[in-house]
Design an enzyme around this catalytic site. Structure first.
Site, mmCIF file in Angstrom:
data_model
loop_
_atom_site.group_PDB
_atom_site.id
_atom_site.type_symbol
_atom_site.label_atom_id
_atom_site.label_comp_id
_atom_site.label_asym_id
_atom_site.label_seq_id
_atom_site.Cartn_x
_atom_site.Cartn_y
_atom_site.Cartn_z
ATOM 1 N N HIS A 137 0.772 -1.131 0.095
ATOM 2 C CA HIS A 137 0.094 0.033 0.112
ATOM 3 C C HIS A 137 1.325 1.252 0.012
ATOM 4 C CE1 HIS A 137 -3.896 2.530 1.145
ATOM 5 N NE2 HIS A 137 -2.975 3.453 1.446
ATOM 6 N N GLU A 138 1.983 1.503 1.153
ATOM 7 C CA GLU A 138 3.092 2.730 0.939
ATOM 8 C C GLU A 138 3.815 2.460 -0.265
ATOM 9 O OE1 GLU A 138 1.878 5.001 2.893
ATOM 10 O OE2 GLU A 138 0.759 3.690 4.564
ATOM 11 N N HIS A 141 1.969 4.339 -3.541
ATOM 12 C CA HIS A 141 1.254 5.424 -3.020
ATOM 13 C C HIS A 141 2.622 6.682 -3.553
ATOM 14 C CE1 HIS A 141 -1.823 6.298 -0.445
ATOM 15 N NE2 HIS A 141 -1.710 5.749 0.555
ATOM 16 N N TYR A 174 -11.440 7.308 5.594
ATOM 17 C CA TYR A 174 -10.469 7.522 4.843
ATOM 18 C C TYR A 174 -9.933 6.203 3.625
ATOM 19 C CZ TYR A 174 -4.865 7.468 5.610
ATOM 20 O OH TYR A 174 -3.634 7.430 5.400
ATOM 21 N N GLU A 181 -6.088 7.159 -1.406
ATOM 22 C CA GLU A 181 -5.571 5.775 -0.334
ATOM 23 C C GLU A 181 -6.663 5.050 -0.735
ATOM 24 O OE1 GLU A 181 -3.818 5.652 1.865
ATOM 25 O OE2 GLU A 181 -3.366 7.545 2.463
#
Length: 217
Positions: A137-138, A141, A174, A181
């Site tokens: 996930h990070e 980004h 979120y 996101e």
């Protein structure tokens, strides 16, 4: 003449044997991850760090190469991410979407800046985050910002976000609230496994088609 035949035979043998030792695609992918991933200098859980690197292999090699060319590093940390020199400015700061929780970046196990930092042992959903997988996930980004020119902010993706983000994430404040996101989480679903990709296709078909086109190149 006999010597010449021996030389020819030796050359042929080398030509036959060498391909057997050629680096497989998996090894090449490991190589780029060895360049991208920074491990802690002190004690840490080696097996879990290795598992995190292995999961990062789910991201296409071409994209990992592009991240490396942009100077991105993925730091696997043993302690709080704000202990990293590059992220010390986040100490005591409340992350976007975490208002009212009493938590700051010191409590969050992952962040994506020029440096992607994720805590070892916090990969799974529920360990300080609600992502399918923390490190993927990070990292996605960073892919969104630095490789795909903020594709999460395009009209096409925003339109998809408005239609489908609430299917699974309604009211979470979120993923359903921020297109960046939603992109990172939906892309994680697409890349993580056949099962998560199938789930994405069934539940959020527009998002699935967007990801399929995006990662086909």
């Amino acid at each position: 003449m006999k010597w010449d035949k021996r030389v020819v035979a030796l050359i042929l043998a080398v030509m036959i044997v060498c391909p057997l030792f050629a680096a497989p695609a998996h090894a090449q992918e490991q190589s780029i991850l060895d360049k991208l991933v920074v491990l802690p200098s002190g004690e840490y859980n080696h097996s879990e760090a290795a598992a995190m690197k292995q999961r990062l292999e789910k991201i296409p090699t071409s994209i990992l190469d592009a991240l490396y060319s942009k100077g991105v590093k993925i730091k696997l940390t043993q302690g709080a991410i704000t202990n990293e020199p590059e992220l010390a400015y986040l100490k005591g700061v409340v992350p976007r979407g975490w208002e009212g929780t009493g938590l700051t970046w010191d409590d969050v196990p992952g962040v994506s800046e020029r440096v992607v930092a994720v805590r070892i042992g916090y990969s799974e959903k529920g360990k300080g985050h609600n992502s399918l997988n923390l490190e993927i996930h990070e990292t996605l980004h960073a892919v969104d910002r630095l490789v795909l020119n903020e594709v999460s902010g395009t009209d096409e993706f925003i339109n998809i976000f408005n239609k489908e983000a609430s299917v699974k994430y309604k009211g979470d404040g979120y993923v359903s609230a921020y297109p960046t996101e939603y992109f990172a989480e939906a892309a994680s679903l697409y890349l993580y496994s056949d099962a998560t990709r199938s789930d994405l296709k069934d539940s959020m078909p527009l998002t699935y088609e967007f990801m399929a086109k995006l990662f086909a190149n």
